[in-house]
Design an enzyme around this catalytic site. Sequence first.
Site, PDB file in Angstrom:
ATOM      1  N   ASP A   1       0.859  -1.189   0.000  1.00 16.44           N
ATOM      2  CA  ASP A   1       0.000   0.000   0.000  1.00 16.44           C
ATOM      3  C   ASP A   1       0.887   1.227   0.000  1.00 16.44           C
ATOM      4  O   ASP A   1       2.112   1.107  -0.093  1.00 16.44           O
ATOM      5  CB  ASP A   1      -0.948  -0.049   1.214  1.00 16.44           C
ATOM      6  CG  ASP A   1      -2.294   0.609   0.896  1.00 16.44           C
ATOM      7  OD1 ASP A   1      -2.295   1.782   0.479  1.00 16.44           O
ATOM      8  OD2 ASP A   1      -3.326  -0.057   1.068  1.00 16.44           O
TER       9      ASP A   1
ATOM     10  N   HIS B   1      -3.245   3.313  -4.492  1.00 17.95           N
ATOM     11  CA  HIS B   1      -2.534   2.840  -3.286  1.00 17.95           C
ATOM     12  C   HIS B   1      -1.118   2.406  -3.630  1.00 17.95           C
ATOM     13  O   HIS B   1      -0.602   1.451  -3.049  1.00 17.95           O
ATOM     14  CB  HIS B   1      -3.298   1.674  -2.642  1.00 17.95           C
ATOM     15  CG  HIS B   1      -4.555   2.117  -1.939  1.00 17.95           C
ATOM     16  ND1 HIS B   1      -4.568   2.593  -0.662  1.00 17.95           N
ATOM     17  CD2 HIS B   1      -5.841   2.169  -2.370  1.00 17.95           C
ATOM     18  CE1 HIS B   1      -5.818   2.918  -0.322  1.00 17.95           C
ATOM     19  NE2 HIS B   1      -6.612   2.670  -1.337  1.00 17.95           N
TER      20      HIS B   1
ATOM     21  N   GLU C   1     -10.276   2.886  -4.491  1.00 22.15           N
ATOM     22  CA  GLU C   1      -9.902   4.259  -4.146  1.00 22.15           C
ATOM     23  C   GLU C   1      -8.856   4.880  -5.070  1.00 22.15           C
ATOM     24  O   GLU C   1      -7.958   5.571  -4.601  1.00 22.15           O
ATOM     25  CB  GLU C   1      -9.410   4.309  -2.675  1.00 22.15           C
ATOM     26  CG  GLU C   1     -10.469   3.886  -1.695  1.00 22.15           C
ATOM     27  CD  GLU C   1      -9.985   3.964  -0.242  1.00 22.15           C
ATOM     28  OE1 GLU C   1     -10.804   4.320   0.620  1.00 22.15           O
ATOM     29  OE2 GLU C   1      -8.816   3.671   0.028  1.00 22.15           O
TER      30      GLU C   1
END
Lengths: 678, 678
Positions: free
Chosen positions: A200, A252, A320
Amino acid sequence: MKYFLIVLLAHFISNAQIKEGQLDLMPWPQKINLGAGTFALSKNFKVNITGNPNPRIFIGATNFLRRLDGRTGLFLEQAFLTKINEKPEAELQINCVRNGKIEINEDESYQLVVTSNKITINATTDLGALHGLETLLQLLQNSSTSYYFPVSTVSDFPRFTWRGLMIDAARHFQPVAVIKRNLDAMASMKMNVFHWHLADDQGWRIELKNHPKLTELASDGYFYSQEEIKNIVKYADDRGILVIPEIDVPGHASALLTAYPEIGSAIANGKVTYEVQRNSGIFNATLDPTNPKTYEILSSIFDEVSLLFSGSYFHIGGDENNGKEWNANPTIQKFKQDNNLMNNHDLQTYFNMKLIPMLKKHNKKLMGWEEIMTENMSKDAIIHAWRGTNEGQEAGGALVKAAKSGYNTVLSNGYYIDLLLGLETHYLNDPIPKKIILSPEEKARVLGGEAAMWSELVTPLNIDSRIWPRTAAIAERLWSSQEVTDMKSLRKRLKTISFRLEELGITHLRNKEVILRNISNNQDTQSLNNFSNLCEPLKNYKRNGGGKKYRMHSPLTLFADACNADAAQALDFSEAVSTYLDNKTVDNKRAVTNFFKKWVVMNNDLIALSANAPLIQPLLPLSQSLSDLSEQLLLVMNKKQTVNSTLMEDLLEKCNTRSPADVELAVYTSLKKLVEIN
Amino acid sequence: MKYFLIVLLAHFISNAQIKEGQLDLMPWPQKINLGAGTFALSKNFKVNITGNPNPRIFIGATNFLRRLDGRTGLFLEQAFLTKINEKPEAELQINCVRNGKIEINEDESYQLVVTSNKITINATTDLGALHGLETLLQLLQNSSTSYYFPVSTVSDFPRFTWRGLMIDAARHFQPVAVIKRNLDAMASMKMNVFHWHLADDQGWRIELKNHPKLTELASDGYFYSQEEIKNIVKYADDRGILVIPEIDVPGHASALLTAYPEIGSAIANGKVTYEVQRNSGIFNATLDPTNPKTYEILSSIFDEVSLLFSGSYFHIGGDENNGKEWNANPTIQKFKQDNNLMNNHDLQTYFNMKLIPMLKKHNKKLMGWEEIMTENMSKDAIIHAWRGTNEGQEAGGALVKAAKSGYNTVLSNGYYIDLLLGLETHYLNDPIPKKIILSPEEKARVLGGEAAMWSELVTPLNIDSRIWPRTAAIAERLWSSQEVTDMKSLRKRLKTISFRLEELGITHLRNKEVILRNISNNQDTQSLNNFSNLCEPLKNYKRNGGGKKYRMHSPLTLFADACNADAAQALDFSEAVSTYLDNKTVDNKRAVTNFFKKWVVMNNDLIALSANAPLIQPLLPLSQSLSDLSEQLLLVMNKKQTVNSTLMEDLLEKCNTRSPADVELAVYTSLKKLVEIN
């Protein structure tokens, strides 16, 4: 004399017929019948295994013996099981028809029969037999002097085939020992999928021989070696657990791009650089889906990662992606136009579709967070539903949409244990709620669910307390019948389950004391502990103030880390208040006012402790407010003073403020009820 | 108002001049001067490193920041240190002249200067600087609201160059996490040698690529991979710790011979077989020193093991060869005659001497337990003195003999922490007692000492409680001046040291509660805890009844595992009794009788708990005896009854019996004093 009477009495009570309500089984089995009588446990108790199981059953049975012996202190004679039919005369006979495969939809059923002189576990696979051994351990009862299993028959199988726990090892690295003890705990709750979030923005946690830059530049030295990964996959396999790696792309990606900035989407004057993030939040770093080198590198990474994991699934994240870098990059915008990609979702689908053959090459299916579900996405992908009302979506909406659209799907919305919501939220969150109408085929596509342990605010010190015992409730939701929903029964059983998790090395209970000792500066922790049982950490990520308060190296040794959702004493107080409000007897009143007296004393104790413990200072305003309100309520309830409404409401509101210690007072709602009637 | 007064008062007190007696430093530095004033700690506090250190100092300084932040909750801004002179403006400046080498006699000195606005650590090597950081952490003080370091100057260096801890990973395997947390704890006590006992009768714990049979047949699956070993050696190196492997030969060889029976000394009818031992004790399995294949295999093993360890020493054990197999084997007897070897000692020396070149090839010196010191043994060997009065020898006699005979030597006699003797035994055990006359050259050969943690009765659950905090006292003996011997000061400082070890992951405090919860069957552990603070596990291996009671898979989750040497409350009681006997005031009497009242209540509580906790049953007879005697003493001391001497002595003797729970009552001696004067 008194001693012998008590012993006799206890003996009498415990040998009476056991009732279902006394059993602390979790997840509750599909079917259980209790008979009369008991199987008495002695040091001669032995286990025998027959059939054609995978050798993992020998490890499982050996561990079963060690745990049983640790609980009972019987000095069981049998040491290690290593062979089929080693002890034909054994009292516990386990038969497995065949080798269990660590994959979805494998047969995990078992039948457990306890008679007064023999116990049998029959299962199609060793996976079912392992579950049977866990149930048997949970069936253990005791009198004052001895241990026994109640005569019983259990017939059991899971409702959902996917019963997972995700651990994020990227935000805060979690060492091998943390993973292993959690795998043991998962197995004890009959969970079978460990989803390992390995990369991440805050770190790359997996050694790659062909890409050493990733850990050299983007791990701060905290990563798993390939040997450790293989070792954990084997450890999980031995416990019937499938491991699914996640490499989160195209967003990410700060850590990945720190090592390979050339495949990022940012345009910079001169050289583009990325860096490992130290805060929480959603960042811009995104892979460039128009750059062939992106796919070269990913393909090579997937080649290496895939070989370490034996399962059929590979999680590519996909969540995201904020699109900022894509929007700002003219080359990427032009690529969209040239390829008739209407928006960033389409571009991401283009990207995702390129990953599918990279994984297929290794016989792995692509899994991703729900954002990957776009019109043109392959139906082979598994959709991981996670968004809900917090993200402006219908809770679990993606799950239903996925199932109706022909995707296999797994639910995590409602199972985000890092939100620190109450037990009930998770427990009553059914993957297929009764109000949702799905066809049998659609229902079959709902594989199950996964508890999600994001690690922005957890370290090896406090992570277990965020996962356990609450994940046991999720495990029950995914294994047991849809009708098993009684909160009172759950809470009662969870107390024992929580205690038993300790024998697997889970540190949720023991590390709380460690944190409190640190806060108290090695003084008596009693009052701090009492206060911690009234407070809950701020929920829904409010503790972290938009990801800015806690950086990845910030201390997580604080009061909020010792507190937990479902503050124990808040539940007790709530019950006392309800009882009193229903029936204002003297006794019921005293039950309530006793709390107030304790809280006044507690506050004084905390003040005294704080003289030598700076970490207590942030708790004092809230504790003082509670004490002040308690004093007022004592006076009013004991009719020693007339009500001053303004003062009471003012004090009440002070009890509703968030403390600088990042906690909230969990007794507030019950206090409000009392203030309102006074 | 009360609150503010307390805060003000505490502030006043803590900002007053700190005195040496208030500091909880351990090991106590060679020289410390306290000045006036303080260095106030804030979140802006940063560290800078200059000079030419080994990069391990960056890891050390980063860990220092994390620990400081965990204690103080200050949210220190600095994240990771990675470069020389990264923050020239930092308040803490560390300068190291050169790279420290992980070897004996390296310079480990440091100077630490704290002024009101700057802190400096100057050291020749980074090893000294790491020690300086540990001292600085121990200097941390607090008021009620803030943290500070007292203005001070510390000039420090070790008395002995060898300050070790041995962990036996053979009897009970100790996973990587156990080793790592103990390395951290060692470093915090400025210890610099980790001696790793990797093979014994009960298991072979090290992966060898050329000898896979060893772990396949003789480890039960519990062993360290080569990668794990290298990883631990690096972890130790980063903390300034040398790792010394031990492969115990020619005795203690059951595991080795399970894989390679052909090099054993036993004669059997037909095929010789050996097996991994499950009990404790001394076994017969011994390598055949007359068989060339023995040396072939050992040489190949040493080749592989040597490459994993970077240090200059290799421990070959050499202890407790009982000679039974040699005596019974005519070929071996004939070999002795043919080679003019007068006895088994000579034969073992013949064997040992063959190992020296095998190790020299890898630039390693041979180290062995004192039995290797025979007339013809090479003076290059290091003699590890371990036997004492328990073994019919003069305590530490071998150390003196070795030093006088020209051997370098290390002391473990008196540092056997698995004997569960009192703190004083170890603390006052000086490697060079004042009464022993040694020349300067002979003194120089006494390298230091090693605490020895044999693991017959320890698992990952209880091992830390056997090592810590007592090993800190041994660390002080080996580091500090010979004149630092005050037990009262030691005990006072050890309370803080014990608490601070928790931040390094040491589990001695937290796991005690785990064990007590298991015994209590998840009931309130208060009374059990109180009783555990009065009891000590049987000493000198008496718990294990000749090695027969506990097998390697027996439960170590019992009351004796929660108890420890130096039972906390026994010390308090002993002081109260002494004070009372010196001066029989009403207050002094009350101090004693209060104990009795508590013990009567405690016994009743234990009886009540036992109704639902079979593991409490074995404790009750001892608790009852203590309660009965307490009641008698209460009556007598309060002059409510005349003394019945027979009854009192009978009760006293019952308090001197070993409980079936394998503990003894540590208050017995003090009780005896009271009974005798009444």
